[in-house]
Design an enzyme around this catalytic site. Structure first.
Site, PDB file in Angstrom:
ATOM      1  N   ASP A 185       0.918  14.774  -0.695  1.00 14.26           N
ATOM      2  CA  ASP A 185       0.020  15.755  -1.312  1.00 14.26           C
ATOM      3  C   ASP A 185       0.312  17.159  -0.782  1.00 14.26           C
ATOM      4  OD1 ASP A 185      -1.313  14.065  -3.046  1.00 14.26           O
ATOM      5  OD2 ASP A 185      -3.052  13.781  -1.740  1.00 14.26           O
ATOM      6  N   SER A 195       8.305   3.584   3.305  1.00 13.47           N
ATOM      7  CA  SER A 195       8.434   2.291   3.986  1.00 13.47           C
ATOM      8  C   SER A 195       8.217   2.486   5.469  1.00 13.47           C
ATOM      9  CB  SER A 195       9.821   1.698   3.734  1.00 13.47           C
ATOM     10  OG  SER A 195       9.992   0.513   4.490  1.00 13.47           O
ATOM     11  N   GLY A 196       7.144   1.900   5.984  1.00 16.82           N
ATOM     12  CA  GLY A 196       6.882   2.019   7.413  1.00 16.82           C
ATOM     13  C   GLY A 196       8.036   1.519   8.252  1.00 16.82           C
ATOM     14  N   SER A 197       8.518   0.332   7.947  1.00 20.79           N
ATOM     15  CA  SER A 197       9.602  -0.264   8.736  1.00 20.79           C
ATOM     16  C   SER A 197      10.958   0.307   8.378  1.00 20.79           C
ATOM     17  CB  SER A 197       9.640  -1.782   8.513  1.00 20.79           C
ATOM     18  OG  SER A 197      10.060  -2.081   7.189  1.00 20.79           O
ATOM     19  N   GLY A 198      11.130   0.725   7.129  1.00 22.90           N
ATOM     20  CA  GLY A 198      12.435   1.176   6.664  1.00 22.90           C
ATOM     21  C   GLY A 198      13.409   0.027   6.492  1.00 22.90           C
ATOM     22  N   GLU A 199      12.901  -1.199   6.478  1.00 27.15           N
ATOM     23  CA  GLU A 199      13.745  -2.387   6.402  1.00 27.15           C
ATOM     24  C   GLU A 199      13.385  -3.325   5.247  1.00 27.15           C
ATOM     25  OE1 GLU A 199      16.391  -2.691   8.152  1.00 27.15           O
ATOM     26  OE2 GLU A 199      16.048  -1.225   9.722  1.00 27.15           O
ATOM     27  N   THR A 200      12.416  -2.978   4.417  1.00 32.38           N
ATOM     28  CA  THR A 200      12.038  -3.837   3.300  1.00 32.38           C
ATOM     29  C   THR A 200      13.261  -4.065   2.417  1.00 32.38           C
ATOM     30  OG1 THR A 200       9.812  -2.913   3.387  1.00 32.38           O
ATOM     31  CG2 THR A 200      10.418  -4.111   1.382  1.00 32.38           C
ATOM     32  N   GLU A 226      -0.119   4.586   6.037  1.00 30.23           N
ATOM     33  CA  GLU A 226      -0.277   4.667   4.584  1.00 30.23           C
ATOM     34  C   GLU A 226      -1.096   5.888   4.184  1.00 30.23           C
ATOM     35  OE1 GLU A 226      -0.068  -0.106   4.959  1.00 30.23           O
ATOM     36  OE2 GLU A 226      -2.010   0.879   4.684  1.00 30.23           O
ATOM     37  N   ARG A 255       0.821  -1.215   0.000  1.00 29.14           N
ATOM     38  CA  ARG A 255       0.000   0.000   0.000  1.00 29.14           C
ATOM     39  C   ARG A 255       0.856   1.268   0.000  1.00 29.14           C
ATOM     40  NH1 ARG A 255      -5.632  -0.336   2.438  1.00 29.14           N
ATOM     41  NH2 ARG A 255      -4.979   1.509   3.591  1.00 29.14           N
ATOM     42  N   SER A 256       2.032   1.211   0.589  1.00 29.12           N
ATOM     43  CA  SER A 256       2.947   2.355   0.501  1.00 29.12           C
ATOM     44  C   SER A 256       3.372   2.584  -0.946  1.00 29.12           C
ATOM     45  CB  SER A 256       4.178   2.132   1.382  1.00 29.12           C
ATOM     46  OG  SER A 256       3.842   2.222   2.743  1.00 29.12           O
ATOM     47  N   SER A 298      -2.798   1.079   8.126  1.00 25.20           N
ATOM     48  CA  SER A 298      -3.634   2.041   7.397  1.00 25.20           C
ATOM     49  C   SER A 298      -3.320   3.498   7.747  1.00 25.20           C
ATOM     50  CB  SER A 298      -5.120   1.768   7.640  1.00 25.20           C
ATOM     51  OG  SER A 298      -5.511   0.572   7.016  1.00 25.20           O
ATOM     52  N   HIS A 321       2.479  15.791 -13.258  1.00 23.57           N
ATOM     53  CA  HIS A 321       1.522  16.859 -13.553  1.00 23.57           C
ATOM     54  C   HIS A 321       2.169  18.233 -13.403  1.00 23.57           C
ATOM     55  CE1 HIS A 321      -2.026  14.003 -12.515  1.00 23.57           C
ATOM     56  NE2 HIS A 321      -1.747  13.958 -13.811  1.00 23.57           N
ATOM     57  N   ARG A 353       1.613  13.102  -9.506  1.00 18.92           N
ATOM     58  CA  ARG A 353       1.464  14.543  -9.268  1.00 18.92           C
ATOM     59  C   ARG A 353       2.729  15.306  -9.681  1.00 18.92           C
ATOM     60  NH1 ARG A 353      -3.219  14.266  -9.698  1.00 18.92           N
ATOM     61  NH2 ARG A 353      -4.714  14.393  -8.005  1.00 18.92           N
TER      62      ARG A 353
END
Length: 186
Positions: A161, A86-91, A153, A46-47, A150, A60, A57
């Protein structure tokens, strides 16, 4: 709970996470985007969806932007910026992207829950979103009623934005001027 009760709770959570973002980190993030020759966007799950919206954007606005992993994405080089969500920063794949960007003397920006992560240690700017996620040891400072990651994200998407709005102000652009680059083969 009724719909409006859920809506108000979610809005309160978003207000908390978005207003807790460090002003200097946000400013540095926008500066790096503005100064970059090209912006490369990467995220998983989802990130990844959120950062693709940011790339759109930027397009655009007339800024050269790409989504890492797409077949038409060129190589990153000096003068480029890699934006990672990345929420964890570890992916692992995203850690590899950050290492490659640094190897090519490009800049790295991360939007994350975990400012002490591997990717954060490589980044030129860390934008911390204080939200819980099952994938991060650091859980932020708010308890969310929403499932899984959620809140993070949603917050990262809204943060990007807002960054676009800050860039629009700097470049004296409006939605109308940006709409000229909107897809016409839909």
């Amino acid at each position: 709970m009724l719909y409006k009760e859920y809506a108000n709770k979610v809005l309160d959570e978003l207000r908390h996470t978005l207003t807790a973002v460090d002003q200097e980190s946000a400013k540095t993030f926008v500066n790096l985007v503005e100064e970059a020759d090209e912006v490369f966007c990467a995220g998983a799950g989802r990130s990844g969806f959120q950062v693709k919206g940011f790339a759109m954007r930027l397009m655009h606005m007339g800024i050269s932007s790409y989504v890492v992993g797409e077949t038409c994405t060129p190589n990153i080089k000096e003068g480029g910026l890699l934006v990672i969500c990345s929420g964890s920063g570890e992916t692992k794949s995203l850690v590899n992207h950050a290492k490659k960007a640094k190897e090519m003397n490009a800049k790295v920006a991360i939007i994350t829950i975990n400012p002490k992560s591997t990717i954060a240690s490589l980044a030129d700017v860390v934008v911390e979103i204080s939200a819980p996620s099952p994938k991060s040891e650091k859980q932020g400072d708010v308890v969310s009623i929403q499932p899984m990651g959620s809140l993070f994200e949603q917050s990262e998407g809204i943060f990007m934005d807002i960054a676009i709005m800050m860039l629009m102000e700097r470049k004296n652009m409006t939605s109308d001027t940006m709409f000229g680059r909107h897809a016409n083969m839909e």
